[in-house]
Design a protein around this motif. Structure first.
Motif, PDB file in Angstrom:
ATOM      1  N   LYS A 111       0.816  -1.328   0.097  1.00 18.61           N
ATOM      2  CA  LYS A 111      -0.159  -0.044  -0.084  1.00 18.61           C
ATOM      3  C   LYS A 111       0.848   1.225   0.044  1.00 18.61           C
ATOM      4  O   LYS A 111       0.608   2.256  -0.703  1.00 18.61           O
ATOM      5  CB  LYS A 111      -0.974  -0.077   1.265  1.00 18.61           C
ATOM      6  N   THR A 112       1.988   1.174   0.676  1.00 18.16           N
ATOM      7  CA  THR A 112       2.811   2.294   0.750  1.00 18.16           C
ATOM      8  C   THR A 112       3.307   2.699  -0.728  1.00 18.16           C
ATOM      9  O   THR A 112       3.581   3.806  -1.132  1.00 18.16           O
ATOM     10  CB  THR A 112       4.107   1.996   1.760  1.00 18.16           C
ATOM     11  N   LEU A 113       3.773   1.684  -1.297  1.00 20.03           N
ATOM     12  CA  LEU A 113       4.418   1.747  -2.726  1.00 20.03           C
ATOM     13  C   LEU A 113       3.028   2.072  -3.647  1.00 20.03           C
ATOM     14  O   LEU A 113       3.174   3.169  -4.478  1.00 20.03           O
ATOM     15  CB  LEU A 113       4.831   0.365  -3.417  1.00 20.03           C
ATOM     16  N   VAL A 114       1.926   1.729  -3.502  1.00 21.88           N
ATOM     17  CA  VAL A 114       0.754   2.130  -4.327  1.00 21.88           C
ATOM     18  C   VAL A 114       0.556   3.603  -4.084  1.00 21.88           C
ATOM     19  O   VAL A 114       0.221   4.360  -4.846  1.00 21.88           O
ATOM     20  CB  VAL A 114      -0.425   1.193  -3.993  1.00 21.88           C
ATOM     21  N   ASP A 115       0.695   3.971  -3.011  1.00 26.77           N
ATOM     22  CA  ASP A 115       0.330   5.729  -2.526  1.00 26.77           C
ATOM     23  C   ASP A 115       1.360   6.357  -3.164  1.00 26.77           C
ATOM     24  O   ASP A 115       1.167   7.532  -3.293  1.00 26.77           O
ATOM     25  CB  ASP A 115       0.315   5.763  -0.994  1.00 26.77           C
ATOM     26  N   GLN A 116       2.689   5.993  -3.622  1.00 28.08           N
ATOM     27  CA  GLN A 116       3.701   6.532  -4.323  1.00 28.08           C
ATOM     28  C   GLN A 116       3.525   6.489  -5.617  1.00 28.08           C
ATOM     29  O   GLN A 116       4.296   6.851  -6.610  1.00 28.08           O
ATOM     30  CB  GLN A 116       5.108   5.764  -3.813  1.00 28.08           C
TER      31      GLN A 116
END
Length: 284
Positions: free
Chosen positions: A52-57
């Motif tokens: 999710k952290t990568l998706v938010d990026q």
């Protein structure tokens, strides 16, 4: 095990991840399972959080997940000793449901939906199926859904089996035109020898010549839960890098491994694609 690993390795990995928008991540059975063979639910939840952290990026994630058979065994423990191929395939049918439910719960906790694709070697050899697979993956990721891919072990037989998820993930990366393929295993990367039995084994940090690497390392067999080994990872690297997609092999059981790799705080073996090899040669 040798701990002499350069800081450059983690920095290069962080740069590759930062530059990559479309990332395929493969998680092996040993990473998903606890020592007793049951699914590691806490790992799955934490991994979903990192995705999710990568998706938010602004990155897109496609997950290739092993674990159907071990999930089946954990559900129907009485079949543990049954070795008949029909029981193995039936276990995968049972376990795939459990596995996807576990991933659905994990990603759902991050407000992310998942989609399932079960594929065979034959699917990648048929132009119409390949086009449909590609369109489905693109549609899912464009709508913020995380595709979770596994081999269709319940119907596959030798002639149409890919046989391991290392190669399946490479085929998926090529199909999707990914920017990076990450393989999570139970070791930190490719070593000169088995680091679990040879304390002098050294991590191979960067690979630009897979053929030369084969002659320089000791290749062992598959591990206890998985179907692959170092050989299948080299095959996956040959496939992905030949299409310009770098491959990163790292230890999936390391705490917060995905975040730490992206932050330049974790190590692995980085297989460079052809154009990256050229850039590296120019800089020498």
């Amino acid at each position: 095990m040798s701990t002499e690993i350069s800081e450059t390795n983690s920095i290069n990995i962080a740069k590759i991840i930062k530059q990559s928008r479309k990332i395929v991540i493969k998680i092996g059975s040993n990473t998903l399972a606890k020592e007793d063979g049951t699914p590691n639910i806490e790992f799955m939840k934490n991994f979903a959080r990192q995705c999710k952290t990568l998706v938010d990026q602004g990155k897109q994630i496609v997950l290739v997940s092993s674990g159907a058979q071990i999930s089946g065994l954990a559900t129907i423990k009485g079949w543990a000793r049954k070795r008949d191929v029909h029981y193995r395939q039936a276990l995968c049918a049972i376990g795939q449901v459990e596995l996807m439910n576990q991933w659905r719960t994990a990603f759902g906790g991050q407000s992310l939906h998942i989609g399932q694709l079960l594929l065979t070697k034959e699917d990648f050899e048929d132009d119409h199926r390949t086009l449909n697979m590609r369109n489905t993956i693109f549609t899912l990721v464009d709508e913020g859904v995380v595709p979770i891919i596994n081999e269709n072990d319940s119907v596959s037989f030798d002639e149409i089996r890919i046989g391991d998820n290392d190669n399946l993930s490479a085929l998926t990366a090529v199909l999707w035109s990914a920017d990076l393929l990450i393989l999570f295993s139970d070791i930190d990367g490719v070593y000169t020898d088995n680091p679990k039995t040879n304390k002098d084994a050294k991590l191979v940090e960067t690979v630009t010549d897979i053929k030369a690497l084969r002659g320089a390392i000791t290749i062992g067999g598959a591990n206890s839960f998985g179907t692959g080994g170092i050989e299948t990872k080299l095959e996956a690297a040959e496939c992905s890098t030949s299409y310009g997609i770098p491959l990163l092999l790292a230890n999936g059981s390391t705490e917060d491994v995905l975040e730490n790799l992206a932050a330049g705080k974790a190590h692995g073996t980085l297989f460079l694609a052809d154009e990256q090899k050229l850039i590296q040669d120019i800089r020498k």
